[in-house]
Write an enzyme that holds these catalytic residues in place. Sequence first.
Site, PDB file in Angstrom:
ATOM      1  N   ARG A  51       0.858  -1.196   0.000  1.00 23.00           N
ATOM      2  CA  ARG A  51       0.000   0.000   0.000  1.00 23.00           C
ATOM      3  C   ARG A  51       0.880   1.228   0.000  1.00 23.00           C
ATOM      4  O   ARG A  51       2.105   1.127   0.132  1.00 23.00           O
ATOM      5  CB  ARG A  51      -1.040   0.010   1.138  1.00 23.00           C
ATOM      6  CG  ARG A  51      -0.704  -0.615   2.430  1.00 23.00           C
ATOM      7  CD  ARG A  51       0.278   0.119   3.334  1.00 23.00           C
ATOM      8  NE  ARG A  51       0.088   1.541   3.382  1.00 23.00           N
ATOM      9  CZ  ARG A  51       1.045   2.416   3.584  1.00 23.00           C
ATOM     10  NH1 ARG A  51       2.301   2.021   3.757  1.00 23.00           N
ATOM     11  NH2 ARG A  51       0.823   3.697   3.618  1.00 23.00           N
ATOM     12  N   ALA A  53       0.750   5.148  -2.266  1.00 26.90           N
ATOM     13  CA  ALA A  53       0.588   5.453  -3.695  1.00 26.90           C
ATOM     14  C   ALA A  53       1.795   5.056  -4.566  1.00 26.90           C
ATOM     15  O   ALA A  53       1.627   4.346  -5.571  1.00 26.90           O
ATOM     16  CB  ALA A  53       0.235   6.932  -3.854  1.00 26.90           C
ATOM     17  N   ARG A  94      -7.440  -0.526  -6.771  1.00 24.15           N
ATOM     18  CA  ARG A  94      -7.761   0.536  -5.806  1.00 24.15           C
ATOM     19  C   ARG A  94      -7.937   1.817  -6.621  1.00 24.15           C
ATOM     20  O   ARG A  94      -7.114   2.124  -7.475  1.00 24.15           O
ATOM     21  CB  ARG A  94      -6.645   0.719  -4.747  1.00 24.15           C
ATOM     22  CG  ARG A  94      -6.556  -0.464  -3.778  1.00 24.15           C
ATOM     23  CD  ARG A  94      -5.635  -0.155  -2.608  1.00 24.15           C
ATOM     24  NE  ARG A  94      -6.271   0.697  -1.613  1.00 24.15           N
ATOM     25  CZ  ARG A  94      -5.617   1.248  -0.581  1.00 24.15           C
ATOM     26  NH1 ARG A  94      -4.313   1.044  -0.450  1.00 24.15           N
ATOM     27  NH2 ARG A  94      -6.241   2.004   0.297  1.00 24.15           N
ATOM     28  N   GLN A 201      -1.823   2.443   9.928  1.00 19.42           N
ATOM     29  CA  GLN A 201      -0.544   2.521   9.203  1.00 19.42           C
ATOM     30  C   GLN A 201       0.488   3.322   9.992  1.00 19.42           C
ATOM     31  O   GLN A 201       1.691   3.102   9.856  1.00 19.42           O
ATOM     32  CB  GLN A 201      -0.749   3.170   7.822  1.00 19.42           C
ATOM     33  CG  GLN A 201      -1.521   2.327   6.822  1.00 19.42           C
ATOM     34  CD  GLN A 201      -2.979   2.661   6.820  1.00 19.42           C
ATOM     35  OE1 GLN A 201      -3.550   3.015   7.852  1.00 19.42           O
ATOM     36  NE2 GLN A 201      -3.623   2.558   5.680  1.00 19.42           N
ATOM     37  N   ASP A 242      -2.306  10.761  -2.288  1.00 22.15           N
ATOM     38  CA  ASP A 242      -2.658   9.700  -3.241  1.00 22.15           C
ATOM     39  C   ASP A 242      -3.022  10.270  -4.596  1.00 22.15           C
ATOM     40  O   ASP A 242      -2.917   9.586  -5.617  1.00 22.15           O
ATOM     41  CB  ASP A 242      -3.806   8.860  -2.690  1.00 22.15           C
ATOM     42  CG  ASP A 242      -3.263   7.910  -1.637  1.00 22.15           C
ATOM     43  OD1 ASP A 242      -3.042   8.370  -0.499  1.00 22.15           O
ATOM     44  OD2 ASP A 242      -2.999   6.743  -1.972  1.00 22.15           O
ATOM     45  N   ASN A 252      -5.798  12.279   0.430  1.00 20.87           N
ATOM     46  CA  ASN A 252      -4.825  11.494   1.222  1.00 20.87           C
ATOM     47  C   ASN A 252      -5.593  10.739   2.301  1.00 20.87           C
ATOM     48  O   ASN A 252      -6.820  10.893   2.445  1.00 20.87           O
ATOM     49  CB  ASN A 252      -3.754  12.414   1.824  1.00 20.87           C
ATOM     50  CG  ASN A 252      -2.586  11.626   2.414  1.00 20.87           C
ATOM     51  OD1 ASN A 252      -2.060  10.728   1.759  1.00 20.87           O
ATOM     52  ND2 ASN A 252      -2.204  11.928   3.636  1.00 20.87           N
ATOM     53  N   LYS A 253      -4.875   9.934   3.037  1.00 21.37           N
ATOM     54  CA  LYS A 253      -5.472   9.056   4.053  1.00 21.37           C
ATOM     55  C   LYS A 253      -6.496   9.771   4.918  1.00 21.37           C
ATOM     56  O   LYS A 253      -6.281  10.919   5.328  1.00 21.37           O
ATOM     57  CB  LYS A 253      -4.341   8.475   4.910  1.00 21.37           C
ATOM     58  CG  LYS A 253      -4.737   7.532   6.009  1.00 21.37           C
ATOM     59  CD  LYS A 253      -5.629   6.399   5.563  1.00 21.37           C
ATOM     60  CE  LYS A 253      -5.107   5.601   4.392  1.00 21.37           C
ATOM     61  NZ  LYS A 253      -6.166   4.741   3.781  1.00 21.37           N
TER      62      LYS A 253
END
Length: 356
Positions: A51, A53, A94, A201, A242, A252-253
């Site tokens: 995982r 990007a 994804r 993460q 991302d 992003n996350k």
Amino acid sequence: MCLSTMRTINYHPETPSLQMIDQRQLPAKLDVLQLNTIDEVIHAIRDMAVRGAPAIGITAAFALALAARLSDADDLDGWKQDLGDAAQRLSEARPTAVNLRWAIDRMLGLATSFQDIALDSARDKMDQLAQRMADEDVEINRRMAAHGARLLEARATVIHHCNTGALAAVDYGTALGVIRYAHESGKSIHVLVDETRPRLQGARLTAWELEQYGISYDVICDSASGFFLQRGEVDAVFVGADRIAANGDVANKIGTYMLALAARDSGVPFYCVAPRSTFDPDVAQGADISIEQRQASEVLALRLGERPIAPEGASARNPAFDITPYRLVEAFVTEYGLIHPPFITNIPATFKEGQP
Ligand code: MRU
């Protein structure tokens, strides 16, 4: 086996296979997965064995080199057809990280350019391009890190979200690469590591990387970052991305947006570190970016000791990413240097004129 002596993803044309660190097992153990088929690669991306990007992008490039070797077509047209099918399936693994599409387009661009070439030599060229993209990724990360580290004073406390280190790339990393570079240049950096619910993460992967590099850190709950920002304990926030829209909006996350809001309210600069391959000029603004919705079980599966964290039958929503509006971003750190507002004009100007 430790992270500083290995890459997150490797490709072996002679087998042919991909080898990657299984990020689902960390920090408990450092396991390497071997993948021999495109279906196995797609599953590894969906299930987040790999995982981040840039790592997803290079995995897709290697997967197309693998597909080029696995195809049993006996002519160029059939071979291109097999590659096109593999590319289509990989691109659906994804949806949010644009690096996936970027890598697939670059590999397919080479494949479709072939005319009157022996299949063996076409396969070799696909291997070479994928390997070059992996090597470039490492080099780009180091350039970004050098640019970004200049933003940090000799002593600094930084908040970092998700994992953007060597694990999220081929090696070194983006936002965490900046922190690592500053540390390696002798600066005293302390990192407040957002745990990054629901897949953790930050707590699992970023804290594990920081242990390996000997960088000082504390894991914090995602919801604690506002507390530390407000008390003046933080000098800067560094995140990855991302996908970045043409206007500078950042996908992003999940949790990045709230972090950016709290940073702005506290007057702390919020920096986004990302290579050119994460910028998507085809998407005008963040609202147009497709946001991956993941299973509710990821939110509910956490346990407090033996006990569940929610009642049986509870429902949950689990968007994997959010959008941080461009106005909350102090600057982008890229391999071309820093990009300051107004992003709508400075992003294309940097990539048109800049020399990495
Ligand atoms: O769902 P993940 O773990 O793939 O999300 C990763 C992130 O959001 C990272 O911040 C982003 O990919 C940049 S990594 C260099």
